[in-house]
Write an enzyme that holds these catalytic residues in place. Structure first.
Site: not given
Ligand SMILES: Cc1cc2nc3c(=O)[nH]c(=O)nc-3n(C[C@H](O)[C@H](O)[C@H](O)COP(=O)(O)OP(=O)(O)OC[C@H]3O[C@@H](n4cnc5c(N)ncnc54)[C@H](O)[C@@H]3O)c2cc1C
Length: 402
Positions: A131-132, A247
């Site tokens: 739950g992150y 992870e």
């Molecule tokens: C299949 C799958 C499984 C997952 N499993 C889990 C899970 O079990 N538990 C959990 O908690 N989460 C989980 N996640 C979530 C995952 O950790 C997030 O999707 C990921 O961290 C990106 O966050 P976001 O989707 O909010 O995208 P955003 O943070 O909104 O990013 C959108 C885009 O902007 C870019 N970006 C954002 N900030 C920066 C920066 N500072 N510099 C350069 N580029 C940037 C990103 O690279 C991305 O391309 C999962 C995601 C997927 C797709």
């Protein structure tokens, strides 16, 4: 003969007697390793394999025996990995318990937390979810808003998490805000709670590949006893970052033999070269791929894999057990690129046969690969996006300024 040689022979012998043949095959899209109360492995032999390995302490070979491990030293651990790889054995157990929260609790958990949670993880009895992420906190994870109020003996949790693999999970490790006034990284705590706690509800999210364990998860006045606060209140960010290193090391298959990992799962049943000859050569039994461009692409991709796996093996050999560092981001980044490129090559080789969703016109492998291909689009996002990994490499590995 050295003690390590003895250990190798004993291990080889034991594996021969105890690893069912069906567990000496790679996993395909949609298959599950099992583990947890709610999750069913797809093959009954998976449970036999899990039980035998757990009894030996080899689901968590380097953990202390007191917590369900086998107390293996590094050299023994490496021998076990080699022997598992030699027979193409599936990991007996996967998931976030084994690869993420388990090693984190070994470092940050209280004795009571270790006693209650680790043996159950090692036996595959409890499946965990993470739950992150929240709808407004992904890459910028420290902006999370799920809050936990101190109510004396317990925390009262309200809010929501997204992308949680909650469908089959028994417990969650969860980041919550315990001090809304503090700078964002300093007001976060790390809690553990059962998914059966009153007030926890889940809403499934369907993925591109047609099936999904993912959910948005809601917390409505969930009571979490204080014994399941990990480390100190408001210092959860330290624990959270450490868990992310585990992870990434797991995602990049650094810690295991990993026939379930992406490098294995994307492999076709024959080599890429054989696949290319089968689908695109015009002459039968030619020993060369007709298309020179495709030939080059395959060789380049194979070389990347070779370099990657050799570096991985060297890193495992050089590092202390259970202490992955910031460099795990390099592996995660390179692996994501390799996996996507390899699947693109398979698509080009298979042509229209690469897009079989269902039906008699397609083989089982074509359908499985088509779904895996869609699933793999997420590999550069899940566990922290590629851009975030590059930021970590720049700052923490190369020491570049912000
Ligand atoms: C299949 C799958 C499984 C997952 N499993 C889990 C899970 O079990 N538990 C959990 O908690 N989460 C989980 N996640 C979530 C995952 O950790 C997030 O999707 C990921 O961290 C990106 O966050 P976001 O989707 O909010 O995208 P955003 O943070 O909104 O990013 C959108 C885009 O902007 C870019 N970006 C954002 N900030 C920066 C920066 N500072 N510099 C350069 N580029 C940037 C990103 O690279 C991305 O391309 C999962 C995601 C997927 C797709």
């Amino acid at each position: 003969m050295s003690t390590l040689d003895d250990f190798r022979l004993e291990t080889r012998d034991w594996l021969k007697q105890n690893c069912p043949p069906s567990m000496q095959t790679r996993m395909v899209s949609g298959e599950d390793l099992g583990g947890g109360r709610k999750r069913m492995g797809t093959k009954p032999d998976a449970y036999v394999w899990l039980e035998r390995m757990a009894e030996k302490g080899w689901t968590a070979p380097t953990w202390p025996k007191a917590y369900g491990g086998a107390d293996l030293v590094k050299d023994e651990f490496l021998v076990l990995l080699e022997e598992l790889q030699a027979i193409n054995a599936r990991p007996p157990l996967g998931g976030m318990g084994m690869t993420m929260i388990g090693p984190t609790l070994l470092e940050y958990g209280t004795d009571d937390q270790k006693q209650r949670h680790l043996p159950a993880i090692a036996r595959g009895e409890i499946a965990w979810c993470q739950g992150y992420s929240e709808p407004g906190a992904g890459s910028d994870l420290a902006s999370l808003q799920t809050k936990a109020e101190d109510k004396g003996d317990f925390y009262l949790v309200n809010g929501s998490k997204i992308w949680t693999s909650a469908m089959h999970a028994d417990w969650m490790f969860c980041l919550v805000r315990t001090d809304p006034q503090a700078p964002k990284h300093e007001g976060i705590s790390f809690l553990l709670f059962s998914m059966d706690s009153p007030g926890v509800t889940i809403k499934p999210i369907l993925l591109l590949n047609g099936h999904s364990p993912f959910c948005q998860t809601f917390f409505d006045n969930v009571e979490v006893p204080k014994i399941d606060l990990v480390h100190k209140v408001n210092q959860g960010w330290t624990v959270a970052k450490r868990l992310l290193q585990h992870e990434r090391s797991g995602l990049a298959s650094l810690a295991s033999a990993d026939t379930a990992g992406p490098l294995q799962r994307i492999k076709p049943s024959v080599s890429l070269a054989e696949l290319a000859k089968h689908y695109s050569n015009t002459k039968e039994n030619a020993n060369k791929i007709d298309d020179a461009v495709l030939r080059d692409e395959i060789i380049r991709n194979e070389m990347l894999k070779k370099a990657y796996t050799l570096t991985q093996a060297r890193t495992v050999a050089e590092s202390e057990i259970n202490t992955p560092g910031a460099a795990t981001s390099i592996f995660k980044y390179v692996e994501a690129g390799y996996v996507k490129e390899q699947l693109e090559i398979q698509n080009r080789i298979r042509g229209t046969q690469a897009f079989g969703w269902e039906g008699d016109m397609f083989t089982e492998e074509e359908i499985s690969m088509c779904r895996l291909n869609l699933e793999a689009k997420s590999i550069s996002i899940a566990g922290g996006s590629n851009e975030i990994q590059l930021n970590i490499i720049a700052k923490r590995v190369l020491g570049l300024p912000d």
